[in-house]
Design an enzyme around this catalytic site. Structure first.
Site, PDB file in Angstrom:
ATOM      1  N   CYS A 196      29.488 -24.166 -70.679  1.00  0.00           N
ATOM      2  CA  CYS A 196      28.055 -24.167 -70.931  1.00  0.00           C
ATOM      3  C   CYS A 196      27.624 -22.748 -71.293  1.00  0.00           C
ATOM      4  O   CYS A 196      28.024 -21.789 -70.635  1.00  0.00           O
ATOM      5  CB  CYS A 196      27.396 -24.622 -69.634  1.00  0.00           C
ATOM      6  SG  CYS A 196      25.638 -24.656 -69.709  1.00  0.00           S
ATOM      7  N   GLU A 230      33.112 -27.093 -74.646  1.00  0.00           N
ATOM      8  CA  GLU A 230      32.981 -28.468 -74.154  1.00  0.00           C
ATOM      9  C   GLU A 230      31.987 -29.253 -75.007  1.00  0.00           C
ATOM     10  O   GLU A 230      30.966 -28.711 -75.436  1.00  0.00           O
ATOM     11  CB  GLU A 230      32.514 -28.419 -72.693  1.00  0.00           C
ATOM     12  CG  GLU A 230      32.590 -29.735 -71.988  1.00  0.00           C
ATOM     13  CD  GLU A 230      32.217 -29.606 -70.508  1.00  0.00           C
ATOM     14  OE1 GLU A 230      32.679 -28.666 -69.828  1.00  0.00           O
ATOM     15  OE2 GLU A 230      31.439 -30.456 -70.044  1.00  0.00           O
TER      16      GLU A 230
END
Ligand code: ACO
Ligand code: ZN
Length: 330
Positions: A196, A230
């Site tokens: 993130c 991700e």
């Protein structure tokens, strides 16, 4: 209490400047719930909680920032219009007066509770381990802060499996101001090198996102790996990454030996996954035949670079030589 009018803050109301015409084509990810039953319950409750934006704005340091999305703060904070964050330890408070009292004896004098792994000019990066008791709360606060600007599910409380790389601007008397960060799974089965990423809105569009991406790939290369962020990426994640990959690839093509044109080899050298390289080549309209990148004149590469991927002069730059990593274990 609740309104301490004496507390001096420079007010700069920064609204989200990103065009709302960007729509997210991606699905919400299935949440990976932690094994610990307490954490599991917490994550689950928050997952089910409304996704409607709760906190309208936050104050952090000299900035007052409008929030973009819902973030699962504990019940007593979740319904506040505004939260005040301590710029040093990232504790959040409901009242300005509480913050000003807290600031007097906040124990975090020298920035985040981790190790400095990068230092150059007025930029410092701290590495934090979510598992370490003295770092856990800071990492949790950071995740809650980040969620205010992220439209998809991330972790908030179960920070133990992650490392956090926090980028700070170092000011007078070594005062540290958080600009942004990224988290990274300690072990990823999917070759994820970043979980993130977030740059606080007042600091966006100054190259800090790109700085953090460069750092994430430098770490990956030093690990001898290839990685990718991700999925799903947010809209802003997509534009920023495409720009990053495109520029890095063009620069690499300009300086590589003509015979080193295997897609796999290029990916390895950059620390990118082969599929990210292939997709980027497609975006750039550079043909690939039998796994080999077809020759493109340097003139055309530099035209592409200057027309689509030019950096603004004021953008910050990542200097690999200023990264001290890996750090010898204590
Ligand atoms: N509108 C249009 N283009 C943009 C915007 C925007 N608001 N923001 C970035 N870009 C593009 C631009 O091309 C920009 O380069 P430029 O300013 O030279 O034109 C380029 O992306 C990179 O800009 P940076 O300044 O390096 O990136 P920034 O510091 O703004 O950070 C980030 C990018 C981290 C994605 C930031 O927008 C952010 O924190 N967003 C909210 C959280 C988020 O969505 N994170 C990504 C989630 S995906 C994941 O975490 C794996
Ligand atoms: Zn504090």
């Amino acid at each position: 209490d609740g309104c301490d009018r004496e507390f001096p803050l420079t007010r700069r109301n920064l609204k989200r400047r990103f065009s709302d015409s960007f729509t997210s084509p991606q699905q919400q990810p299935l949440s990976l719930l932690p094994e610990d039953p307490v954490l599991r319950q917490l994550e689950k409750e928050h997952e089910e909680a409304t996704r409607v934006k709760n906190i309208q704005k936050i104050t952090i340091g000299e900035w007052e920032v409008d929030c973009w999305y819902f973030s699962p703060f504990p019940e007593e904070y979740a319904h506040c219009d505004q939260l005040w964050f301590c710029p040093k330890c990232l504790k959040y408070m409901r009242w300005e007066a509480t913050l000003s009292r807290h600031l007097v004896d906040c124990e975090y004098v020298r920035g985040p509770p981790g190790r400095v792994i990068y230092l150059e000019g007025d930029l410092a990066v701290y590495e934090l381990d979510g598992e370490r008791p003295e770092m856990k709360l800071y990492c949790q606060n950071l995740c809650l802060l980040a969620k205010l600007f992220l439209d998809h599910k991330t972790i908030y409380y179960d920070v133990a499996p992650f490392l956090f790389y926090v980028l700070c601007r170092v000011g007078e008397e070594d005062a540290c101001e958080v600009v942004g960060f990224f988290s990274k799974e300690k072990q990823s089965l999917d070759n994820y090198n970043l979980a993130c990423i977030m740059v606080l809105p007042p600091w966006q569009r100054h190259g800090y996102g790109r700085f953090l991406m460069s750092l994430s790939y430098e770490l990956t290369r030093r690990e001898g790996k290839q990685g990718t962020p991700e999925r799903p990426l947010s809209d802003l994640g997509v534009v920023s990454y495409k720009r990053f990959w495109g520029r890095e690839l063009l620069l690499h093509l300009m300086r590589m030996k003509r015979t080193d044109n295997h897609v796999d080899l290029v990916a390895k050298r950059l620390g990118f996954t082969t599929s990210d390289v292939v997709d980027t080549l497609k975006d750039l309209n550079i043909p690939v035949k039998a796994g080999k990148i077809q020759p493109v004149a340097n003139k055309r590469l530099s035209e592409l670079l200057n027309s689509k991927f030019k950096l603004k002069p004021e953008h910050v730059e990542f200097v690999p030589e200023a990264l001290y990593w890996p750090v010898a274990q204590e």
